[in-house]
Design an enzyme around this catalytic site. Structure first.
Site, mmCIF file in Angstrom:
data_model
loop_
_atom_site.group_PDB
_atom_site.id
_atom_site.type_symbol
_atom_site.label_atom_id
_atom_site.label_comp_id
_atom_site.label_asym_id
_atom_site.label_seq_id
_atom_site.Cartn_x
_atom_site.Cartn_y
_atom_site.Cartn_z
ATOM 1 N N ARG A 18 60.132 45.425 -2.987
ATOM 2 C CA ARG A 18 58.931 45.119 -2.207
ATOM 3 C C ARG A 18 57.810 46.117 -2.448
ATOM 4 O O ARG A 18 57.072 46.451 -1.513
ATOM 5 C CB ARG A 18 59.245 45.102 -0.699
ATOM 6 C CG ARG A 18 60.161 43.994 -0.249
ATOM 7 C CD ARG A 18 59.361 42.773 0.202
ATOM 8 N NE ARG A 18 60.268 41.704 0.592
ATOM 9 C CZ ARG A 18 60.498 41.352 1.847
ATOM 10 N NH1 ARG A 18 59.863 41.943 2.825
ATOM 11 N NH2 ARG A 18 61.342 40.394 2.108
ATOM 12 N N ARG A 31 45.812 39.287 0.626
ATOM 13 C CA ARG A 31 46.577 38.397 1.502
ATOM 14 C C ARG A 31 45.704 37.770 2.599
ATOM 15 O O ARG A 31 45.975 36.648 3.040
ATOM 16 C CB ARG A 31 47.724 39.208 2.108
ATOM 17 C CG ARG A 31 48.577 38.535 3.120
ATOM 18 C CD ARG A 31 49.516 37.513 2.519
ATOM 19 N NE ARG A 31 50.452 37.096 3.540
ATOM 20 C CZ ARG A 31 50.180 36.172 4.449
ATOM 21 N NH1 ARG A 31 49.028 35.553 4.443
ATOM 22 N NH2 ARG A 31 51.083 35.863 5.358
ATOM 23 N N ASP A 67 58.988 34.944 -4.358
ATOM 24 C CA ASP A 67 59.912 35.037 -3.236
ATOM 25 C C ASP A 67 61.218 34.344 -3.590
ATOM 26 O O ASP A 67 61.210 33.360 -4.330
ATOM 27 C CB ASP A 67 59.322 34.416 -1.967
ATOM 28 C CG ASP A 67 60.078 34.899 -0.737
ATOM 29 O OD1 ASP A 67 59.723 35.965 -0.203
ATOM 30 O OD2 ASP A 67 61.058 34.243 -0.350
ATOM 31 N N TYR A 144 69.705 30.923 4.317
ATOM 32 C CA TYR A 144 68.399 30.405 4.769
ATOM 33 C C TYR A 144 68.424 28.875 4.875
ATOM 34 O O TYR A 144 67.880 28.295 5.816
ATOM 35 C CB TYR A 144 67.275 30.835 3.817
ATOM 36 C CG TYR A 144 66.850 32.280 4.031
ATOM 37 C CD1 TYR A 144 66.040 32.626 5.110
ATOM 38 C CD2 TYR A 144 67.267 33.289 3.188
ATOM 39 C CE1 TYR A 144 65.651 33.934 5.336
ATOM 40 C CE2 TYR A 144 66.887 34.611 3.393
ATOM 41 C CZ TYR A 144 66.081 34.924 4.478
ATOM 42 O OH TYR A 144 65.715 36.225 4.693
HETATM 43 O O1 CP3 Z 1 59.579 43.333 -4.369
HETATM 44 C C1 CP3 Z 1 58.447 42.892 -4.634
HETATM 45 O O2 CP3 Z 1 57.404 43.598 -4.578
HETATM 46 C C2 CP3 Z 1 58.333 41.473 -5.180
HETATM 47 C C3 CP3 Z 1 58.117 40.463 -4.241
HETATM 48 C C4 CP3 Z 1 59.200 39.993 -3.278
HETATM 49 C C5 CP3 Z 1 58.872 39.384 -2.048
HETATM 50 N N1 CP3 Z 1 60.005 38.898 -1.505
HETATM 51 C C6 CP3 Z 1 57.520 39.272 -1.509
HETATM 52 C C7 CP3 Z 1 57.347 39.005 -0.070
HETATM 53 C C8 CP3 Z 1 60.594 39.950 -3.410
HETATM 54 C C9 CP3 Z 1 61.479 40.532 -4.498
HETATM 55 C C10 CP3 Z 1 61.088 39.228 -2.278
HETATM 56 C C11 CP3 Z 1 62.499 38.888 -2.093
HETATM 57 C C12 CP3 Z 1 62.935 38.362 -0.802
HETATM 58 N N2 CP3 Z 1 62.335 37.419 -0.014
HETATM 59 C C13 CP3 Z 1 64.165 38.686 -0.192
HETATM 60 C C14 CP3 Z 1 65.190 39.605 -0.783
HETATM 61 C C15 CP3 Z 1 64.800 41.021 -0.591
HETATM 62 C C16 CP3 Z 1 65.059 41.543 0.773
HETATM 63 O O3 CP3 Z 1 64.100 42.088 1.354
HETATM 64 O O4 CP3 Z 1 66.182 41.451 1.233
HETATM 65 C C17 CP3 Z 1 64.262 37.959 1.013
HETATM 66 C C18 CP3 Z 1 65.389 38.022 2.000
HETATM 67 C C19 CP3 Z 1 63.102 37.155 1.107
HETATM 68 C C20 CP3 Z 1 62.771 36.167 2.160
HETATM 69 C C21 CP3 Z 1 61.549 36.563 2.866
HETATM 70 N N3 CP3 Z 1 60.292 36.545 2.338
HETATM 71 C C22 CP3 Z 1 61.435 36.995 4.217
HETATM 72 C C23 CP3 Z 1 62.591 37.168 5.156
HETATM 73 C C24 CP3 Z 1 60.080 37.235 4.450
HETATM 74 C C25 CP3 Z 1 59.425 37.634 5.735
HETATM 75 C C26 CP3 Z 1 59.530 39.121 5.854
HETATM 76 C C27 CP3 Z 1 58.641 39.670 6.918
HETATM 77 O O5 CP3 Z 1 58.851 40.857 7.193
HETATM 78 O O6 CP3 Z 1 57.750 38.965 7.429
HETATM 79 C C28 CP3 Z 1 59.383 36.998 3.248
HETATM 80 C C29 CP3 Z 1 57.929 37.144 3.043
HETATM 81 C C30 CP3 Z 1 57.507 38.072 1.954
HETATM 82 N N4 CP3 Z 1 58.026 38.087 0.688
HETATM 83 C C31 CP3 Z 1 56.428 39.001 2.036
HETATM 84 C C32 CP3 Z 1 56.330 39.581 0.765
HETATM 85 C C33 CP3 Z 1 55.317 40.591 0.291
HETATM 86 C C34 CP3 Z 1 55.540 39.241 3.238
HETATM 87 C C35 CP3 Z 1 54.683 38.046 3.374
HETATM 88 C C36 CP3 Z 1 53.317 38.317 3.887
HETATM 89 O O7 CP3 Z 1 52.474 38.855 3.131
HETATM 90 O O8 CP3 Z 1 53.063 37.929 5.034
#
Ligand code: CP3
Length: 336
Positions: A18, A31, A67, A144
């Site tokens: 992330r 964003r 994602d 999910y």
């Molecule tokens: O790592 C990186 O910089 C690359 C981008 C990346 C994102 N998601 C961007 C993202 C990666 C590798 C992921 C993987 C991901 N997505 C996982 C596995 C990694 C982990 O953290 O366990 C999971 C479980 C997800 C599913 C997911 N996507 C969730 C649960 C959420 C919400 C999280 C929250 O705190 O709100 C996301 C959204 C997400 N994916 C964001 C980002 C930057 C935030 C979205 C936003 O900008 O509002």
């Protein structure tokens, strides 16, 4: 790339899960103009935030902005990132009949925007910074799909697993076939390594992991084109490490709940490893982070095959300066 292959390196390479995210003002500015899914689907935008984060932090790898849930859209699931709630799936899988309506992903065309983002990012990144592609692992995606979003106890997921093992295995196979296709398309587009995120697999007992998950995760690894390093990451995996290793991967990721030296001995020194600083350490300031980074590097003991990372993703409120300080500290303290 050399660390993934357990070859000698001048210093321990570091990147952060992330690393392009809400803790960065530049990310929040972009964003503000788009929804999250919209951002993922605009290759130029995804490439911009990927490249910006890698350069700003001076990390040794970039991970494509995308994602793990994108792949479930072409499977017929209705995905939304609701404001402040995280992901929501409006038609979750709860029964064998629901499994039957999951679409087989025959071609990855629906996710061509990810491949375009990879191609653009590869052009924009410094040539010596490799680009990592990724996907969710079958279990984390299934969680999910069954829960309809994030979960604490995974009741719907485990109920399907225990009550309808045939439907469970069918769903996991369908997901796994889609994932292999997806990873190979990312590799063809220019991803130099790929990572499987099994973020929530730590909720399983070892016996359930072996029976209901391991064969599927293994099939993804077996179907990825040879020659590209594959990283296998999960959290809460202390009781599962040997099984995770058995499932596959060239680099095994650890969270901060295990000691890196002990975990490495358990998965075997014939594999590379990644980890494992607590992301919350970044809230305690640069000095604390430097001490903790040193402990982890000492545990790695200068052995070839360590990729430094956090034990999970960077949290949204993390101070950027401390993240920059972490990368500098790892580079400096690990000079060979
Ligand atoms: O790592 C990186 O910089 C690359 C981008 C990346 C994102 N998601 C961007 C993202 C990666 C590798 C992921 C993987 C991901 N997505 C996982 C596995 C990694 C982990 O953290 O366990 C999971 C479980 C997800 C599913 C997911 N996507 C969730 C649960 C959420 C919400 C999280 C929250 O705190 O709100 C996301 C959204 C997400 N994916 C964001 C980002 C930057 C935030 C979205 C936003 O900008 O509002």
């Amino acid at each position: 790339m050399r660390a993934c292959r357990r070859e000698g390196v001048p210093y321990t390479p570091v990147w952060l899960m992330r690393q392009a995210g809400r803790y960065m003002k530049e990310y929040r500015d972009v964003r503000a103009r788009y929804g999250f899914l919209e951002m993922c689907k605009q290759p130029e935008v995804a490439a911009e935030v990927t490249t910006y984060a890698a350069h700003r932090l001076n990390v040794d790898a970039a991970i494509i902005f995308a994602d793990i849930l994108l792949i479930i859209e072409p499977m017929g699931l209705d995905l939304e990132f609701a404001q402040g709630e995280g992901p929501v799936i409006h038609n979750p899988v709860r029964s064998p009949a629901d499994v039957d309506r999951l679409r087989e992903v025959e071609s990855i065309d629906a996710l061509d925007y990810v491949m375009q983002a990879i191609r653009i990012t590869r052009r924009e990144l410094k040539p010596n910074v490799p680009l990592i592609g990724f996907c969710g692992a079958p279990f984390t995606l299934a969680s999910y799909v069954c829960e309809g979003g994030g979960s604490k106890n995974y009741i719907n997921t485990k109920r399907l697993m225990y009550n309808d093992p045939g439907a469970w295995h069918e769903m996991m196979s369908r997901i796994s076939r889609a994932l292999a296709l997806y990873l190979n398309a990312q590799i063809d587009a220019g991803a130099q390594a790929v990572q499987l995120f099994d973020s929530w697999v730590g909720c399983l007992s070892p016996d359930d992991y072996r029976e209901f998950v391991l064969p599927h995760t293994r099939s993804v690894f077996e179907n990825v084109k040879p020659g590209t390093p594959v990283l296998h990451f999960g959290t809460g995996t202390a009781p599962l490490l040997e099984l995770i290793r058995e499932a596959g991967g060239d680099v095994i990721g650890f969270d901060w709940r295990v000691r890196l030296d002990e975990a490495w001995a358990r998965v075997g020194h014939d594999t590379a490893v990644m980890g494992n600083l607590d992301p919350v350490a970044l809230f305690a300031g640069a000095e604390h982070v430097r001490r903790e980074a040193k402990k982890i590097l000492d545990r790695a003991g200068g052995r070839d095959g360590h990729v430094f990372n956090l034990g999970h993703g960077i949290l949204p409120e993390t101070p950027v300066e401390t993240v920059v300080a972490l990368v500098e500290a790892v580079h400096e303290l690990s000079q060979r």
